[in-house]
Design an enzyme around this catalytic site. Structure first.
Site, PDB file in Angstrom:
ATOM      1  N   HIS A 274       0.826  -1.210   0.000  1.00 38.83           N
ATOM      2  CA  HIS A 274       0.000   0.000   0.000  1.00 38.83           C
ATOM      3  C   HIS A 274       0.857   1.256   0.000  1.00 38.83           C
ATOM      4  O   HIS A 274       2.048   1.234   0.341  1.00 38.83           O
ATOM      5  CB  HIS A 274      -0.951   0.009   1.210  1.00 38.83           C
ATOM      6  N   CYS A 288       3.028  -4.828   6.665  1.00 38.54           N
ATOM      7  CA  CYS A 288       2.710  -4.534   5.271  1.00 38.54           C
ATOM      8  C   CYS A 288       3.951  -4.014   4.526  1.00 38.54           C
ATOM      9  O   CYS A 288       4.980  -3.703   5.142  1.00 38.54           O
ATOM     10  CB  CYS A 288       1.588  -3.512   5.186  1.00 38.54           C
TER      11      CYS A 288
END
Length: 314
Positions: A274, A288
């Protein structure tokens, strides 16, 4: 009695200059005592031997004979001046030449220029050349504008990571050498469209059929333990081969209340690639894979990472 410098007296001149043994006009031997001018016979040898005083001017009264000119300085008399020059420095002629020689020396041997470094805040043609070279080598940069801003910093970090250099985002001699040598990371996949995540070098690679299309600075899980909704988690990014299974095309808030994720693409559990406003050159996330927002736009809109795209974490 008038004395001439360096000469004998009149009586000494008479004694030193004897008359000839015989004279056709006179048979008398001259007296050794010099007679005065009124007693000396005209044309005599003594008168011829003496210097003739200068005639006074008609209007000036008769005065004693002028003093003889001062003798020229001898080497012994010049020595004090030479010694004084030596005490003050080099002789005058040498002093006049020395500045010219010194000026020529400075012109011929200019100081070496200081090495030039590029970093955040730099601008101009050198930065533009840097950006063009980064793009040529495949490092992601949304614009070539001659301004060393955050996006150029991300690309320089990626280059330094690929080359095993210090991650300081300063373009010095070693980073310039990496640019000149064409340093770029090698993929581990050989077929298809693959998102590769290199945890050791903290890079994300967009790979197409075994060729790296773009290289991005990335930041993965930092390995620390954190608390979320009353539970403990470890901030790690798992290795393995996965596929994109879910995506959110907007600024999505984490269900664990860990912050917002820009246009995430999930590939395992709650782990996604992301966009983020903070992508340091070291592991810093909760697990992440962070890339810049502009990098995420490119993955979504230019290259395309649809569901089912392979993700390899190694």
């Amino acid at each position: 009695m008038l004395l001439l410098p360096g000469c004998a007296t009149l009586s000494e001149l008479t004694a030193a200059d004897p008359q000839p043994a015989s004279s056709p006009s006179a048979g008398v031997v001259p007296s050794p005592i010099d007679p005065g001018p009124s007693q000396r016979p005209p044309g005599s040898a003594q008168e011829a031997a003496l210097p003739t005083p200068p005639d006074p001017t008609p209007s000036a009264p008769t005065s004693p004979a002028p003093s003889a000119p001062a003798p020229s300085a001898t080497p012994e008399q010049e020595a004090p001046d030479a010694e004084q020059d030596e005490q003050q420095g080099t002789p005058k002629e040498e002093k006049k030449k020395e500045p010219a020689v010194e000026e020529t020396r400075e012109t011929e041997e200019p100081p070496a220029p200081e090495p030039q470094y590029l970093e955040v805040g730099s601008s101009g043609p050198a930065v533009r050349d840097l950006q063009e070279r980064l793009v040529e080598l495949g490092y992601f940069l949304p614009a070539v504008d001659g301004q060393f801003g955050p996006q150029t910093q991300q690309a320089v970090w990626a280059l330094q990571k690929a080359g095993g250099l210090s991650r300081d985002a300063v373009v010095g001699p070693r980073t310039r050498a990496a640019l000149a040598d064409g340093v770029r990371p090698a993929p581990v996949s050989s077929a298809g469209k693959v998102v590769e995540i290199d945890l050791d070098r903290q890079l994300l690679l967009a790979v197409q059929d075994g060729k790296v299309v773009r290289t991005f600075n990335a930041s993965s899980g930092n390995g620390e333990t954190f608390e979320a909704k009353g539970r403990s988690y470890r901030a790690r990014t798992p290795t393995g081969t996965y596929a994109v299974y879910m995506e959110r095309d907007y600024l999505h808030e984490s269900t664990l209340e860990l912050g917002a994720m820009y246009r995430p693409k999930y590939f395992t559990g709650g782990i996604a690639v992301h966009g983020s406003p903070s992508i340091p050159p070291w592991p810093a996330s909760h697990g992440c894979i962070r890339v810049s927002n502009s990098a995420m736009n490119w993955l979504w809109d230019s290259w395309g990472v649809p569901r089912g795209t392979t993700v390899v974490v190694h």
